[in-house]
Design a protein around this motif. Structure first.
Motif, PDB file in Angstrom:
ATOM      1  N   VAL A 203      46.973  43.919  48.314  1.00 13.75           N
ATOM      2  CA  VAL A 203      47.241  43.442  46.951  1.00 13.75           C
ATOM      3  C   VAL A 203      46.473  42.141  46.692  1.00 13.75           C
ATOM      4  O   VAL A 203      45.964  41.929  45.587  1.00 13.75           O
ATOM      5  N   GLU A 204      46.319  41.286  47.714  1.00  9.40           N
ATOM      6  CA  GLU A 204      45.511  40.066  47.530  1.00  9.40           C
ATOM      7  C   GLU A 204      44.071  40.427  47.175  1.00  9.40           C
ATOM      8  O   GLU A 204      43.473  39.828  46.280  1.00  9.40           O
ATOM      9  N   ARG A 205      43.556  41.434  47.863  1.00 11.63           N
ATOM     10  CA  ARG A 205      42.185  41.866  47.568  1.00 11.63           C
ATOM     11  C   ARG A 205      42.102  42.410  46.139  1.00 11.63           C
ATOM     12  O   ARG A 205      41.207  42.079  45.381  1.00 11.63           O
ATOM     13  N   MET A 206      43.093  43.249  45.773  1.00 16.74           N
ATOM     14  CA  MET A 206      43.092  43.804  44.410  1.00 16.74           C
ATOM     15  C   MET A 206      43.143  42.684  43.379  1.00 16.74           C
ATOM     16  O   MET A 206      42.432  42.713  42.374  1.00 16.74           O
ATOM     17  N   ALA A 207      44.021  41.701  43.619  1.00 15.18           N
ATOM     18  CA  ALA A 207      44.172  40.590  42.670  1.00 15.18           C
ATOM     19  C   ALA A 207      42.841  39.859  42.523  1.00 15.18           C
ATOM     20  O   ALA A 207      42.429  39.509  41.412  1.00 15.18           O
ATOM     21  N   ALA A 208      42.137  39.660  43.648  1.00 13.96           N
ATOM     22  CA  ALA A 208      40.840  38.971  43.597  1.00 13.96           C
ATOM     23  C   ALA A 208      39.835  39.791  42.792  1.00 13.96           C
ATOM     24  O   ALA A 208      38.924  39.254  42.178  1.00 13.96           O
TER      25      ALA A 208
ATOM     26  N   HIS B 236      59.300  40.384  47.285  1.00 12.44           N
ATOM     27  CA  HIS B 236      59.130  38.927  47.286  1.00 12.44           C
ATOM     28  C   HIS B 236      57.697  38.553  47.683  1.00 12.44           C
ATOM     29  O   HIS B 236      57.085  37.679  47.059  1.00 12.44           O
ATOM     30  N   ALA B 237      57.180  39.215  48.716  1.00 11.50           N
ATOM     31  CA  ALA B 237      55.835  38.867  49.206  1.00 11.50           C
ATOM     32  C   ALA B 237      54.776  39.165  48.146  1.00 11.50           C
ATOM     33  O   ALA B 237      53.831  38.394  47.964  1.00 11.50           O
TER      34      ALA B 237
ATOM     35  N   GLU C 157      49.079  35.245  43.957  1.00 11.54           N
ATOM     36  CA  GLU C 157      48.446  34.656  42.781  1.00 11.54           C
ATOM     37  C   GLU C 157      47.726  35.744  41.968  1.00 11.54           C
ATOM     38  O   GLU C 157      46.984  36.540  42.535  1.00 11.54           O
ATOM     39  N   GLY C 158      47.958  35.769  40.669  1.00 11.07           N
ATOM     40  CA  GLY C 158      47.242  36.720  39.815  1.00 11.07           C
ATOM     41  C   GLY C 158      48.019  37.995  39.539  1.00 11.07           C
ATOM     42  O   GLY C 158      47.681  38.751  38.632  1.00 11.07           O
TER      43      GLY C 158
ATOM     44  N   ALA D 251      57.435  38.402  38.395  1.00  7.52           N
ATOM     45  CA  ALA D 251      56.491  39.503  38.171  1.00  7.52           C
ATOM     46  C   ALA D 251      57.179  40.875  38.151  1.00  7.52           C
ATOM     47  O   ALA D 251      56.632  41.837  37.619  1.00  7.52           O
ATOM     48  N   LEU D 252      58.362  40.976  38.748  1.00  8.14           N
ATOM     49  CA  LEU D 252      59.008  42.299  38.844  1.00  8.14           C
ATOM     50  C   LEU D 252      59.549  42.703  37.463  1.00  8.14           C
ATOM     51  O   LEU D 252      60.358  42.001  36.867  1.00  8.14           O
ATOM     52  N   CYS D 253      59.068  43.835  36.963  1.00  5.79           N
ATOM     53  CA  CYS D 253      59.364  44.240  35.580  1.00  5.79           C
ATOM     54  C   CYS D 253      60.823  44.653  35.382  1.00  5.79           C
ATOM     55  O   CYS D 253      61.486  45.081  36.325  1.00  5.79           O
TER      56      CYS D 253
END
Ligand code: 5AD
Ligand code: SF4
Length: 442
Positions: free
Chosen positions: A179-184, A219-220, A225-226, A253-255
């Motif tokens: 997910v960090e990679r996706m966010a970037a 939570h994680a 970020e993003g 962020a959780l809808c």
């Protein structure tokens, strides 16, 4: 350059797997063809949950067969749950198919294509997560994250345990890194996918990974970020614990949307379905959710005409739907699936009864969804813009945090988050206008 075309049937898990198939094919030098007629490789990602998808798939397959007759070098591949459920029978029924593979063997497709094997091959043993393969996202700002495969439940109508096997989770660190990679790369909305997402993590310690449960994962990911929106599908009511419910209230962020499959409002039917919860327990989960997140949108899956479902059982489904007042629901007519317990039950419900019950259920679902949607009229909602409206290209289409489709007038670009003043609502869609005031930042 060789060209491929993929047709996808069924659920979001299949949509996800298809994105990985495309990513993998592009990594070995294939390019996407706009339609099957222009492709050297025609692929189908199949589903066995819905009968309707099956017959649509057969029609597509017939078309592919004619293509192959004109151009014998075209490769035809069949993947996904239906392929897994029939295994090598694929080749007996459809001799023109070159390669068949189950949901756990998507990577085998590349192996098959890069080898010079001339004989048809089938791959059906689970060997890896499609989530670990490269992806090709349909929209650059939305990402799917496969958190687990398979399911350890044994719902008596369901083919998933036999097609996708036992529940195996991807380690938390892998998911966070993904997910960090996706966010970037510009993803701001992620949907966590699994057959039973909130059972996530039970197998991790045994496999030597750090212990983590579904709430830990939420939570994680919220901390990345993003990432502005987190969704997930599907949870099981049995595992809808307080930590997950609290996360909906605590994590920005959780809808505010939970898809909580009901299947039936009758405890007797639930028992024969092996759903492991009763009507009361389900209603208790709904009450707890609404206590922590009063404005939460609730959607569900319901099956009508399960073997032995009486008029009284069905009335209980209707009354539960009136009581919960869902924001929307997917409704299914029960249909027997091979290798499932319920397919062997004697007291199958006649087709006319199923159809009549379905009509009544849809009326209740739609009326409640329409009424529930009126609570948004007059409010200003945050909408993630997805593109032009499907019915009127001069308008835009996006989704609210409640997962409502919003059609509106405005100037925004796909991927932007905008404030939309809601003017009217139907059972399915909200209509409104972009708030230009908020755009100027006033
Ligand atoms: N018949 C009808 N509906 C089914 N579903 C799963 N199996 C069957 C079946 N045999 C429905 C369930 C599930 C959804 C994805 O498909 O409602 O939640
Ligand atoms: Fe099928 Fe039940 Fe598992 Fe869902 S929870 S995938 S319905 S066995």
């Amino acid at each position: 350059m060789k060209r491929y075309h993929v047709t996808t049937f069924g659920c979001q898990m299949n949509e996800h797997d298809s994105e990985r198939m495309k990513g993998m094919l592009e990594s070995i030098g294939y390019a996407e063809a706009p339609d099957a007629d222009g492709a050297d490789l025609i692929l189908f990602n199949t589903c066995s949950i819905r009968e309707a998808a099956d017959s649509k798939f057969l029609a597509h397959l017939g078309h592919a067969k004619r293509r192959k007759r004109e151009r014998p070098d075209v490769v035809i591949g069949v993947g996904g749950c239906w392929a897994q459920s029939v295994k090598d029978e694929v080749f007996r029924k459809f001799p023109f198919v070159d390669v068949a593979f189950g949901p756990g063997q998507v990577h085998k497709l590349a192996e098959f294509l890069t080898s010079d094997s001339l004989s048809a091959q089938g791959f059906f043993e689970f060997e890896g997560f499609t989530g670990d393969l490269p992806e090709k996202r349909a929209r650059e700002f939305q990402g799917w994250v496969q958190i687990s495969v398979g399911c350890n439940m044994a719902c008596s109508y369901c083919i998933v345990p036999s097609t996708r096997g036992r529940d195996v989770g991807r380690p938390l660190e892998t998911l966070v890194a993904d997910v960090e990679r996706m966010a970037a790369e510009g993803v701001s909305e992620v949907t966590l996918l699994g057959q039973n997402v909130n059972a996530y993590g039970r197998d991790l310690a045994r496999r030597g990974f750090p212990r983590a449960n579904f709430a830990d994962l939420l939570h994680a990911i919220d901390a990345i970020e993003g990432i502005r929106r987190i969704r997930y599908t599907s949870p099981h009511p049995q595992d809808m614990k307080e930590d997950v419910i609290r996360a909906h209230a605590e994590l920005p962020a959780l809808c505010e949307h939970v898809h909580l499959p009901l299947q039936s409002g009758s405890s007797a039917v639930l028992k024969r379905m092996r759903r492991t919860y009763s009507r009361e327990r389900y209603l208790d989960r709904v009450a707890l959710l609404r206590e922590h997140v009063p404005d939460v949108a609730l959607t569900t899956d319901i099956i009508v005409g399960f073997p032995g479902e009486t008029d009284d059982d069905f009335e209980q489904t209707l009354s539960l739907c009136e009581e919960v007042a869902y924001d929307g629901a997917f409704t299914f007519v029960y249909s027997p699936r091979r290798h499932t317990e319920a397919a062997e039950f004697e007291d199958q419900v006649p087709h006319e009864v199923k159809v009549e019950r379905m009509e009544r259920l849809v009326e209740v679902i739609q009326r409640n969804a329409r009424e529930r949607a009126q609570r948004f009229v007059g409010r200003t909602l945050e909408v993630l813009v997805e593109g032009p409206s499907r019915t009127d290209p001069t308008r835009l289409r996006g989704r609210s945090r409640h997962n409502k489709v919003v059609n509106f007038t405005g100037l925004a670009q796909p991927g932007e988050y905008v404030q939309v003043e809601i003017e009217s609502a139907t059972s399915q869609t909200l209509m409104g206008e972009e708030s230009l005031l908020s755009r100027v930042g006033a």
